[in-house]
Design an enzyme around this catalytic site. Structure first.
Site, mmCIF file in Angstrom:
data_model
loop_
_atom_site.group_PDB
_atom_site.id
_atom_site.type_symbol
_atom_site.label_atom_id
_atom_site.label_comp_id
_atom_site.label_asym_id
_atom_site.label_seq_id
_atom_site.Cartn_x
_atom_site.Cartn_y
_atom_site.Cartn_z
ATOM 1 N N LYS A 117 40.742 26.555 44.304
ATOM 2 C CA LYS A 117 41.406 27.315 45.374
ATOM 3 C C LYS A 117 42.595 26.527 45.913
ATOM 4 O O LYS A 117 43.668 27.086 46.154
ATOM 5 C CB LYS A 117 40.412 27.634 46.494
ATOM 6 C CG LYS A 117 39.390 28.686 46.067
ATOM 7 C CD LYS A 117 38.854 29.500 47.216
ATOM 8 C CE LYS A 117 38.318 30.832 46.759
ATOM 9 N NZ LYS A 117 36.906 30.880 46.403
ATOM 10 N N LYS A 196 39.282 34.307 35.476
ATOM 11 C CA LYS A 196 38.078 34.858 36.123
ATOM 12 C C LYS A 196 38.476 35.950 37.116
ATOM 13 O O LYS A 196 39.401 35.756 37.911
ATOM 14 C CB LYS A 196 37.354 33.724 36.882
ATOM 15 C CG LYS A 196 36.047 34.163 37.514
ATOM 16 C CD LYS A 196 35.549 33.196 38.594
ATOM 17 C CE LYS A 196 35.715 33.811 39.964
ATOM 18 N NZ LYS A 196 34.832 33.404 41.030
ATOM 19 N N LYS A 199 38.023 38.257 43.928
ATOM 20 C CA LYS A 199 38.517 39.074 45.039
ATOM 21 C C LYS A 199 39.843 38.546 45.548
ATOM 22 O O LYS A 199 40.701 39.291 45.977
ATOM 23 C CB LYS A 199 37.536 39.023 46.216
ATOM 24 C CG LYS A 199 36.196 39.597 45.939
ATOM 25 C CD LYS A 199 35.380 39.550 47.227
ATOM 26 C CE LYS A 199 33.928 39.280 46.920
ATOM 27 N NZ LYS A 199 33.593 37.834 46.942
HETATM 28 N N1 AQP Z 1 34.490 37.075 37.460
HETATM 29 C C1 AQP Z 1 33.196 36.910 37.668
HETATM 30 N N2 AQP Z 1 32.345 36.910 36.626
HETATM 31 C C2 AQP Z 1 30.997 36.755 36.810
HETATM 32 N N3 AQP Z 1 30.435 36.600 38.037
HETATM 33 C C3 AQP Z 1 31.256 36.593 39.103
HETATM 34 N N4 AQP Z 1 31.033 36.484 40.416
HETATM 35 C C4 AQP Z 1 32.210 36.536 41.089
HETATM 36 N N5 AQP Z 1 33.217 36.694 40.221
HETATM 37 C C5 AQP Z 1 32.672 36.745 38.979
HETATM 38 C C6 AQP Z 1 29.714 36.339 40.998
HETATM 39 O O1 AQP Z 1 29.585 37.244 42.087
HETATM 40 C C7 AQP Z 1 28.709 36.672 43.046
HETATM 41 C C8 AQP Z 1 29.293 36.828 44.413
HETATM 42 O O2 AQP Z 1 30.464 36.045 44.494
HETATM 43 P P1 AQP Z 1 31.007 35.603 45.903
HETATM 44 O O3 AQP Z 1 31.441 36.788 46.629
HETATM 45 O O4 AQP Z 1 29.998 34.808 46.617
HETATM 46 O O5 AQP Z 1 32.211 34.633 45.636
HETATM 47 P P2 AQP Z 1 32.989 34.203 44.375
HETATM 48 O O6 AQP Z 1 32.098 33.727 43.304
HETATM 49 O O7 AQP Z 1 34.003 33.212 44.814
HETATM 50 O O8 AQP Z 1 33.644 35.590 43.969
HETATM 51 P P3 AQP Z 1 35.149 35.951 44.020
HETATM 52 O O9 AQP Z 1 35.340 37.375 43.753
HETATM 53 O O10 AQP Z 1 35.889 34.982 43.149
HETATM 54 O O11 AQP Z 1 35.479 35.743 45.559
HETATM 55 P P4 AQP Z 1 36.638 34.937 46.269
HETATM 56 O O12 AQP Z 1 37.902 35.342 45.589
HETATM 57 O O13 AQP Z 1 36.579 35.364 47.708
HETATM 58 O O14 AQP Z 1 36.337 33.482 46.073
HETATM 59 C C9 AQP Z 1 28.491 35.214 42.659
HETATM 60 O O15 AQP Z 1 27.208 35.068 42.100
HETATM 61 C C10 AQP Z 1 29.541 34.969 41.623
HETATM 62 O O16 AQP Z 1 29.142 34.015 40.671
#
Ligand code: AQP
Length: 327
Positions: A117, A196, A199
């Site tokens: 990040k 990947k 969000k």
């Molecule tokens: N691209 C992905 N492929 C597989 N699993 C994913 N997860 C997120 N993106 C992928 C899984 O979704 C769950 C919830 O994720 P989170 O909301 O706790 O945060 P994250 O992993 O950081 O997801 P994002 O979308 O990338 O959020 P931001 O951008 O806010 O950081 C987790 O189990 C994650 O592994």
């Protein structure tokens, strides 16, 4: 420390709109686990985590409700599964502090998610840096056995296990050491750009996006420029990786053969993905509409979930505080 059922625990941050990565990486496996009567599933909306990146209070509240709606629409059954907001369990903050006092800074400095990040230009706050400790508290406070997550969370799960083991070593057996459940086939769902899907990167396909807008996004998925008539390698193609998430084994085999034969245009694969997407979420989309029309029911589900989760959290925290000499 004994629990009669296997406790399954997972969370999602309301840090944006939920997407196919969240769905296939975490929600779908988590929802399948609720069908096993030996499991007791606790799933939560990680609003304290999202606060590290969401300074707008109304937005944070709204996204929290939307995550709950998405999860319920996709099949979470509140009769069998405990759904709650992280912030309704105040005990988590106490456990976070206790674990912080055991966490070497170097362990946090090595976490890829934080480094990633920052390397993308996000100006980090201490909350983002400490995220893995809060996540460890989220898991350990419910004596969780299994944690279904995408591969991006693997390292955080290792931090959780390290902290539980360190605690037990220092204070005697107290915390249950959890296992991550990561499915190879959905461990990392790629986004429109092949990175990947996230969000916070502008590369996601929403679970419940406007269908026309989603179609446009699918048409933008990055591919190479191999001409239509030439054979293509499906294993190096984002489109194939996304198609596989939705398709049945026989359809996947057919699509693979079409790639390898040549004569398949990427536009055709994109259209096939869109049709699969539409079909896959059609019933959930309808359910979401009726759930959204009843906000009191949603609040009641979250309130009842918090009550159940809190009862477990209070017991574990009591055990921890006694072990460290605070109680
Ligand atoms: N691209 C992905 N492929 C597989 N699993 C994913 N997860 C997120 N993106 C992928 C899984 O979704 C769950 C919830 O994720 P989170 O909301 O706790 O945060 P994250 O992993 O950081 O997801 P994002 O979308 O990338 O959020 P931001 O951008 O806010 O950081 C987790 O189990 C994650 O592994």
């Amino acid at each position: 420390m004994t629990v009669s059922k296997r406790r399954v625990l997972s969370g999602i941050q309301p840090s944006g709109t939920l997407h196919l990565g969240n769905y296939f990486g975490m929600m779908k496996p988590a929802l399948e686990m609720q069908a096993d009567p030996d499991n007791q599933c606790f799933y939560f909306i990680a609003d304290y985590h999202a606060l590290t990146q969401t300074p707008d209070p109304e937005l944070l509240r709204k996204r929290g409700r939307e995550v709950a709606l998405d999860f319920l629409a996709c099949g979470l059954d509140p009769e069998r599964t405990v759904l709650f907001r992280q912030s309704d369990i105040a005990e988590i903050m106490q456990l976070t502090w206790v674990l912080s006092c055991l966490t070497p800074l170097g362990l946090l400095e090595r976490c890829h998610s934080y480094k990633d990040k920052v390397s993308r230009g996000l100006i980090p706050n201490a909350g983002l840096f400490n995220y893995p400790i809060l996540m460890a508290a989220d898991i350990l406070i419910y004596d969780s056995h299994l944690v279904p997550v995408g591969r991006d969370q693997k390292q955080h799960l290792e931090v959780t296990r390290d902290l539980a083991q360190k605690f037990n070593h220092q204070y005697g057996e107290c915390l249950l050491v959890p296992e991550a459940i990561i499915r190879d086939e959905t461990a990392v769902v790629p986004g429109l750009d092949g990175q990947k899907m996230s969000k916070s990167y502008d590369n996601y396909i929403e679970i419940f996006g406007d269908e026309k807008a989603v179609r446009k996004k699918i048409m933008r998925i990055k591919t190479d420029s191999t001409p239509v008539e030439e054979p293509k390698n499906p294993d190096r193609c984002n489109l194939f990786a996304i198609y596989k998430l939705f398709a049945a084994p026989a359809e996947i085999r057919e699509m693979r053969a079409a790639y390898e034969r040549g004569g398949l245009g990427y536009g055709q694969v994109k259209q096939a993905i869109f049709e699969k997407y539409r079909e896959h979420f059609a019933a959930a989309r309808q359910r979401r509409l009726s759930l959204a029309a009843n906000p009191e029911q949603l609040e009641e589900i979250l309130r009842a979930g918090a009550e159940k989760a809190r009862a477990v959290a209070q017991k574990v925290l009591h055990r921890v505080l006694t072990a460290v000499g605070i109680k």
